[in-house]
Design a protein around this motif. Sequence first.
Motif, PDB file in Angstrom:
ATOM      1  N   ALA A 105       0.880  -1.170   0.000  1.00 56.38           N
ATOM      2  CA  ALA A 105       0.000   0.000   0.000  1.00 56.38           C
ATOM      3  C   ALA A 105       0.917   1.219   0.000  1.00 56.38           C
ATOM      4  N   PRO A 247      -7.764   8.771  -3.772  1.00 60.62           N
ATOM      5  CA  PRO A 247      -8.667   8.135  -2.814  1.00 60.62           C
ATOM      6  C   PRO A 247      -8.284   8.612  -1.406  1.00 60.62           C
ATOM      7  N   SER A 248      -9.223   9.250  -0.713  1.00 57.65           N
ATOM      8  CA  SER A 248      -8.832   9.961   0.503  1.00 57.65           C
ATOM      9  C   SER A 248      -9.604   9.522   1.737  1.00 57.65           C
ATOM     10  N   GLY A 252      -4.086  12.865   4.005  1.00 61.95           N
ATOM     11  CA  GLY A 252      -2.651  13.136   4.068  1.00 61.95           C
ATOM     12  C   GLY A 252      -2.012  13.085   2.686  1.00 61.95           C
ATOM     13  N   THR A 380      -3.841   3.040  -4.602  1.00 59.79           N
ATOM     14  CA  THR A 380      -3.156   3.161  -3.312  1.00 59.79           C
ATOM     15  C   THR A 380      -2.817   1.830  -2.657  1.00 59.79           C
ATOM     16  N   ALA A 381      -3.445   0.744  -3.131  1.00 58.94           N
ATOM     17  CA  ALA A 381      -3.112  -0.574  -2.549  1.00 58.94           C
ATOM     18  C   ALA A 381      -3.247  -1.649  -3.619  1.00 58.94           C
TER      19      ALA A 381
HETATM   20  C1  LIG Z   1      -4.494   5.176   3.902  1.00 64.91           C
HETATM   21  C2  LIG Z   1      -5.107   4.805   2.621  1.00 64.91           C
HETATM   22  C3  LIG Z   1      -5.881   5.728   1.898  1.00 64.91           C
HETATM   23  C4  LIG Z   1      -6.180   7.116   2.416  1.00 64.91           C
HETATM   24  O1  LIG Z   1      -5.051   7.928   2.459  1.00 64.91           O
HETATM   25  P1  LIG Z   1      -5.084   9.294   3.302  1.00 64.91           P
HETATM   26  O2  LIG Z   1      -3.730   9.853   3.193  1.00 64.91           O
HETATM   27  O3  LIG Z   1      -5.429   8.885   4.716  1.00 64.91           O
HETATM   28  O4  LIG Z   1      -6.149  10.139   2.711  1.00 64.91           O
HETATM   29  C5  LIG Z   1      -6.379   5.349   0.661  1.00 64.91           C
HETATM   30  N1  LIG Z   1      -6.181   4.112   0.185  1.00 64.91           N
HETATM   31  C6  LIG Z   1      -5.469   3.190   0.859  1.00 64.91           C
HETATM   32  C7  LIG Z   1      -5.313   1.842   0.275  1.00 64.91           C
HETATM   33  C8  LIG Z   1      -4.899   3.503   2.085  1.00 64.91           C
HETATM   34  O5  LIG Z   1      -4.204   2.588   2.749  1.00 64.91           O
END
Ligand SMILES: *Cc1c(COP(=O)(O)O)cnc(C)c1O
Length: 429
Positions: A105, A247-248, A252, A380-381
């Motif tokens: 991630a 994606p939030s 951060g 993001t993951a």
């Molecule tokens: C943490 C996370 C987010 C959100 O990120 P933020 O910086 O908290 O907005 C989105 N997608 C995945 C897979 C995450 O692990």
Amino acid sequence: MNYYSLHNHTLKVCFSEAVIQGLAPDRGLYFPEDIKPLPTSFFENIDKLDNTEIAFQTIKQFVGDEIPEQELKNILSDVLSFDFPIVPISDNIASLELFHGPTMAFKDVGARFMARCLGYFNKDNDNNVTVLVATSGDTGGAVAKGFLGVKGVDVVILYPSGKVSDIQERQLTTLGQNITALQVDGVFDDCQDMVKTAFLDTEITNHRQLTSANSINIARWLPQLFYFVFAYKQLKNNHKDLVFSVPSGNFGNICAGIVAHKLGLPVKHFIASTNSNDTVVRYLETSNYDPKPSKATISNAMDVGNPSNFVRIQKLFNDSFQELKNDFSAYSFDDDQTREGMKEIYNKTQYIADPHGAIGYLGLKKHQLSDDEYGVFLETAHPVKFLDTVKDTLDTTIEIPPQIEKVMNKEKKSIAIKGYKELKEFLLQ
Ligand SMILES: *Cc1c(COP(=O)(O)O)cnc(C)c1O
């Protein structure tokens, strides 16, 4: 570079103090005192630089002289030892894959950078620091892995019981050594509140030096700006205006993107794409910030009702609602829409997006890109982290990568707690 507390502009500390404290003593988030744009030649010639050099040039003003140049470069090259590829999905949309690190991630970069900075600041110090961190899913694993075996650092991770995926839970409960996992009977916001309360509890802080590894910590937060610059490097030659959809959850990552923009990175627009935890979406519609308790969704890493970093975003737009609305949009999607988004991407292109990435994609669709725009959603993951949802939604399966295979058969170990009292007892031991 000095950092001030967003609650009190006269309360200033240097980079290392801000990293070691995490949150300011008045509970405000630290914010850089000033952000100097990089010369335009840096962005014009970016194709000639490798990722370590790009990272060094973009982060150096934030670190100042507190870590010597060569040491900082070594840290960055170690932190960035994997790829951040742009994968085209359609004519005008691409996925920026941020899941090629050890826990798959995007949080690996921030967690590893923070761990190495703390390791550096702590090298001649005999007192342990305790990293206390709340996770909605992926932070826990990234922090556990990033800090595993770091001298002088104990890690305590709070996660909401039953609300993280099986793989996420394994990643944060199976490492042992200096890592302890506490499963909390509650939601993510409860975990985050307990962490913030512990920081202010002098009985605890007299006993242990606490710091945070959530994106409230500048060393976790700021390195995330690299992603946006790496994306630009790969897309610069297509001469279109970049639109990022992020994606939030705690905001951060997107906030770091806005810092990159302040440094001069050419970006046309930012989209915060959320699940049904839509506090910011409602705020942009009504100008009334009204946080709600977090709701559980299939994109659980974004189950945040009161995003900590939103105050930093407001600051970056000079606390002007109008300036914010010009460059920044936010859209929310529920679980059914998320599944439809995953299906749409898969049916059109065979690309398997995880639920978070799919929400990013939906944000771009909703924005309706113009002919001059090129949309990038942050993946993001890795979808394998949400295997059950992927299997159920796409009727396909994914090969388990070796990083994940390793944790699959290890025994999960965690301590169940109900509330703050038990956390406090644990920390006072
Ligand atoms: C943490 C996370 C987010 C959100 O990120 P933020 O910086 O908290 O907005 C989105 N997608 C995945 C897979 C995450 O692990």
